[in-house]
Design a protein around this motif. Structure first.
Motif, PDB file in Angstrom:
ATOM      1  N   ARG A  55       8.077 -11.945   5.338  1.00  0.00           N
ATOM      2  CA  ARG A  55       7.295 -11.557   4.156  1.00  0.00           C
ATOM      3  C   ARG A  55       7.865 -10.320   3.483  1.00  0.00           C
ATOM      4  N   GLU A  56       8.390  -9.396   4.277  1.00  0.00           N
ATOM      5  CA  GLU A  56       8.874  -8.130   3.735  1.00  0.00           C
ATOM      6  C   GLU A  56      10.294  -8.225   3.183  1.00  0.00           C
ATOM      7  N   SER A  57      10.989  -9.312   3.498  1.00  0.00           N
ATOM      8  CA  SER A  57      12.377  -9.431   3.053  1.00  0.00           C
ATOM      9  C   SER A  57      12.429  -9.965   1.626  1.00  0.00           C
ATOM     10  N   VAL A  58      13.020  -9.192   0.752  1.00  0.00           N
ATOM     11  CA  VAL A  58      13.142  -9.594  -0.652  1.00  0.00           C
ATOM     12  C   VAL A  58      14.382 -10.481  -0.791  1.00  0.00           C
ATOM     13  N   PRO A  59      14.230 -11.713  -1.256  1.00  0.00           N
ATOM     14  CA  PRO A  59      15.371 -12.631  -1.306  1.00  0.00           C
ATOM     15  C   PRO A  59      16.332 -12.321  -2.443  1.00  0.00           C
ATOM     16  N   ASP A  60      17.601 -12.643  -2.216  1.00  0.00           N
ATOM     17  CA  ASP A  60      18.572 -12.539  -3.294  1.00  0.00           C
ATOM     18  C   ASP A  60      18.543 -13.823  -4.119  1.00  0.00           C
ATOM     19  N   ALA A  61      19.429 -13.930  -5.075  1.00  0.00           N
ATOM     20  CA  ALA A  61      19.405 -15.081  -5.995  1.00  0.00           C
ATOM     21  C   ALA A  61      19.604 -16.401  -5.261  1.00  0.00           C
ATOM     22  N   ASP A  62      20.511 -16.419  -4.292  1.00  0.00           N
ATOM     23  CA  ASP A  62      20.741 -17.661  -3.551  1.00  0.00           C
ATOM     24  C   ASP A  62      19.513 -18.055  -2.736  1.00  0.00           C
ATOM     25  N   GLU A  63      18.878 -17.065  -2.119  1.00  0.00           N
ATOM     26  CA  GLU A  63      17.672 -17.358  -1.332  1.00  0.00           C
ATOM     27  C   GLU A  63      16.546 -17.838  -2.233  1.00  0.00           C
ATOM     28  N   ILE A  64      16.413 -17.237  -3.406  1.00  0.00           N
ATOM     29  CA  ILE A  64      15.366 -17.672  -4.337  1.00  0.00           C
ATOM     30  C   ILE A  64      15.599 -19.117  -4.749  1.00  0.00           C
ATOM     31  N   ALA A  65      16.853 -19.477  -4.978  1.00  0.00           N
ATOM     32  CA  ALA A  65      17.160 -20.870  -5.326  1.00  0.00           C
ATOM     33  C   ALA A  65      16.781 -21.808  -4.184  1.00  0.00           C
ATOM     34  N   ALA A  66      17.050 -21.395  -2.942  1.00  0.00           N
ATOM     35  CA  ALA A  66      16.696 -22.227  -1.794  1.00  0.00           C
ATOM     36  C   ALA A  66      15.184 -22.341  -1.648  1.00  0.00           C
ATOM     37  N   ILE A  67      14.458 -21.229  -1.876  1.00  0.00           N
ATOM     38  CA  ILE A  67      12.994 -21.269  -1.802  1.00  0.00           C
ATOM     39  C   ILE A  67      12.440 -22.191  -2.886  1.00  0.00           C
ATOM     40  N   ASN A  68      12.962 -22.083  -4.090  1.00  0.00           N
ATOM     41  CA  ASN A  68      12.490 -22.947  -5.169  1.00  0.00           C
ATOM     42  C   ASN A  68      12.754 -24.419  -4.868  1.00  0.00           C
ATOM     43  N   ALA A  69      13.871 -24.705  -4.223  1.00  0.00           N
ATOM     44  CA  ALA A  69      14.142 -26.090  -3.836  1.00  0.00           C
ATOM     45  C   ALA A  69      13.114 -26.573  -2.828  1.00  0.00           C
ATOM     46  N   ARG A  70      12.741 -25.670  -1.911  1.00  0.00           N
ATOM     47  CA  ARG A  70      11.708 -26.028  -0.929  1.00  0.00           C
ATOM     48  C   ARG A  70      10.359 -26.243  -1.617  1.00  0.00           C
ATOM     49  N   LEU A  71      10.028 -25.403  -2.579  1.00  0.00           N
ATOM     50  CA  LEU A  71       8.780 -25.574  -3.321  1.00  0.00           C
ATOM     51  C   LEU A  71       8.790 -26.886  -4.107  1.00  0.00           C
TER      52      LEU A  71
ATOM     53  N   VAL B 155       9.864 -14.139  -5.784  1.00  0.00           N
ATOM     54  CA  VAL B 155      10.026 -15.527  -6.215  1.00  0.00           C
ATOM     55  C   VAL B 155       9.293 -15.766  -7.530  1.00  0.00           C
ATOM     56  N   VAL B 156       8.081 -15.256  -7.649  1.00  0.00           N
ATOM     57  CA  VAL B 156       7.319 -15.422  -8.888  1.00  0.00           C
ATOM     58  C   VAL B 156       8.019 -14.698 -10.040  1.00  0.00           C
ATOM     59  N   ASP B 157       8.437 -13.462  -9.803  1.00  0.00           N
ATOM     60  CA  ASP B 157       9.070 -12.676 -10.867  1.00  0.00           C
ATOM     61  C   ASP B 157      10.363 -13.326 -11.354  1.00  0.00           C
ATOM     62  N   ALA B 158      11.059 -14.030 -10.454  1.00  0.00           N
ATOM     63  CA  ALA B 158      12.317 -14.670 -10.849  1.00  0.00           C
ATOM     64  C   ALA B 158      12.093 -15.747 -11.901  1.00  0.00           C
ATOM     65  N   GLY B 159      10.868 -16.279 -11.968  1.00  0.00           N
ATOM     66  CA  GLY B 159      10.571 -17.310 -12.948  1.00  0.00           C
ATOM     67  C   GLY B 159       9.915 -16.799 -14.200  1.00  0.00           C
ATOM     68  N   LEU B 160       9.776 -15.463 -14.319  1.00  0.00           N
ATOM     69  CA  LEU B 160       9.135 -14.861 -15.484  1.00  0.00           C
ATOM     70  C   LEU B 160      10.175 -14.149 -16.352  1.00  0.00           C
ATOM     71  N   PRO B 161       9.871 -13.953 -17.622  1.00  0.00           N
ATOM     72  CA  PRO B 161      10.809 -13.213 -18.485  1.00  0.00           C
ATOM     73  C   PRO B 161      11.055 -11.792 -18.004  1.00  0.00           C
ATOM     74  N   ALA B 162      10.031 -11.186 -17.389  1.00  0.00           N
ATOM     75  CA  ALA B 162      10.147  -9.820 -16.864  1.00  0.00           C
ATOM     76  C   ALA B 162       9.238  -9.706 -15.652  1.00  0.00           C
ATOM     77  N   PRO B 163       9.567  -8.824 -14.707  1.00  0.00           N
ATOM     78  CA  PRO B 163       8.701  -8.662 -13.531  1.00  0.00           C
ATOM     79  C   PRO B 163       7.267  -8.330 -13.932  1.00  0.00           C
ATOM     80  N   ARG B 164       6.327  -8.888 -13.208  1.00  0.00           N
ATOM     81  CA  ARG B 164       4.906  -8.676 -13.502  1.00  0.00           C
ATOM     82  C   ARG B 164       4.467  -7.300 -13.002  1.00  0.00           C
ATOM     83  N   ASP B 165       3.623  -6.629 -13.810  1.00  0.00           N
ATOM     84  CA  ASP B 165       3.017  -5.370 -13.370  1.00  0.00           C
ATOM     85  C   ASP B 165       1.895  -5.676 -12.389  1.00  0.00           C
ATOM     86  N   ARG B 166       1.931  -4.994 -11.261  1.00  0.00           N
ATOM     87  CA  ARG B 166       0.919  -5.218 -10.233  1.00  0.00           C
ATOM     88  C   ARG B 166       0.396  -3.877  -9.739  1.00  0.00           C
TER      89      ARG B 166
END
Length: 308
Positions: A99-115, A186-197
């Motif tokens: 949960r604490e590991s922030v994925p890089d671009a390749d990992e995000i692509a793999a996660i999106n494929a899993r989703l 993962v969510v921010d990667a699909g948005l135009p800009a990172p979401r404010d939280r």
């Protein structure tokens, strides 16, 4: 197999390595690994025992204050066999690090494929991104409320959220969920800009096992982590005592290991968790003060006002 927070802490510390249960048949086997609030707990042994044959050493290793207390706890459901279960701490839950590991671009692509595969296999159509977004925009909101907003049954919704949790994308709280840092990426990667939280809270979340009513009461008092409770408990005491509410010994309330988890209202369960002072959970006084507002308030109503 339910294990109370104090016992989990003691298992992790190595001061408890046994548990006793009354079960019609075993619910674990040697080698069972359980993911808990403190990490992974593994079953190392399983043996049917005679209660009369238990010894003080068994009680000590199970965290009971005495052999008598252990036998009293095992007196419930005496028609079912008693089982001695060996337990050991087997390390942190691997999902925590994930949960604490922030994925890089390749990992995000793999996660999106899993989703995408989860969406394709779903009988009700794509759901993963909608659910991630729903949790992201509604942190700490009850699962039934989130399910209603998604137009889904609660049980099915929670089952799907668990699939996201296995991927390290969400965290379960006492009430509701949060996206993990991994899920946010993962969510921010699909948005135009990172979401404010809102900033993530530091500290240990309240145990999910105290129940929603107790959690709500604590939040109303400004308490949202165990660390918050540490200071809060110094200035507050429970409005009613455990002895006034239950004839059973305090240790049996804290750890009713002899039987299945007590059923009843969430508030009452939260009060039972909270009313048991133990060295490994120094904040239970504050939890008792908040959670027993519900249980004790109901218990103290005039008898004439209760439903027959």
């Amino acid at each position: 197999m339910m294990i109370r927070p104090a016992e989990l802490a003691a298992i992790k510390a190595g001061t408890i390595d046994l548990a006793f249960r009354r079960w019609a048949r075993p619910r674990v086997v040697v080698g069972t690994r359980m993911r808990t609030a403190v990490g992974v707990v593994e079953v190392t042994s399983l043996e049917q025992v005679s209660v009369s044959g238990l010894r003080a050493e068994d009680a000590r290793r199970a965290g009971a204050p005495s052999l008598t207390a252990l036998k009293e706890a095992l007196a419930a459901r005496s028609s079912e066999p008693a089982w001695r279960i060996g337990l050991t701490y087997a390390g942190p839950d691997p999902r925590e690090a994930l949960r604490e590991s922030v994925p890089d671009a390749d990992e995000i692509a793999a996660i999106n494929a899993r989703l995408d595969r989860l969406d394709a296999a779903s009988p009700h159509g794509p759901w993963t991104r909608e659910t991630l977004d729903l949790i992201d925009l509604n942190p700490t909101v009850r699962a039934p409320d989130l399910a209603a907003r998604a137009g889904r049954e609660t049980a099915d919704f929670k089952k799907d959220v668990r699939k996201l949790k296995e991927l390290g994308l969400t965290e379960s709280l006492a009430i509701g969920y949060l996206l993990s840092p991994r899920g946010e990426a993962v969510v921010d990667a699909g948005l135009p800009a990172p979401r404010d939280r809102a900033p993530r809270q530091d500290g240990t979340p309240l145990p999910r096992t105290i129940g929603a009513p107790a959690t709500r009461a604590l939040r109303e008092a400004g308490v949202s982590t165990l660390e918050d409770l540490t200071s809060y408990s110094a200035d507050h005491s429970p409005p009613c005592t455990a002895s006034a509410r239950s004839p059973s010994p305090g240790w049996a309330r804290r750890w009713p290991s002899a039987a299945s988890p007590t059923r009843g209202s969430s508030a009452r369960r939260g009060a039972q968790w909270a009313m048991s002072p133990t060295p490994s959970v120094p904040i239970t006084t504050a939890m008792a003060e908040s959670s027993t507002r519900h249980a004790c308030g109901r218990a103290n109503r005039p008898r004439s006002s209760r439903a027959p």
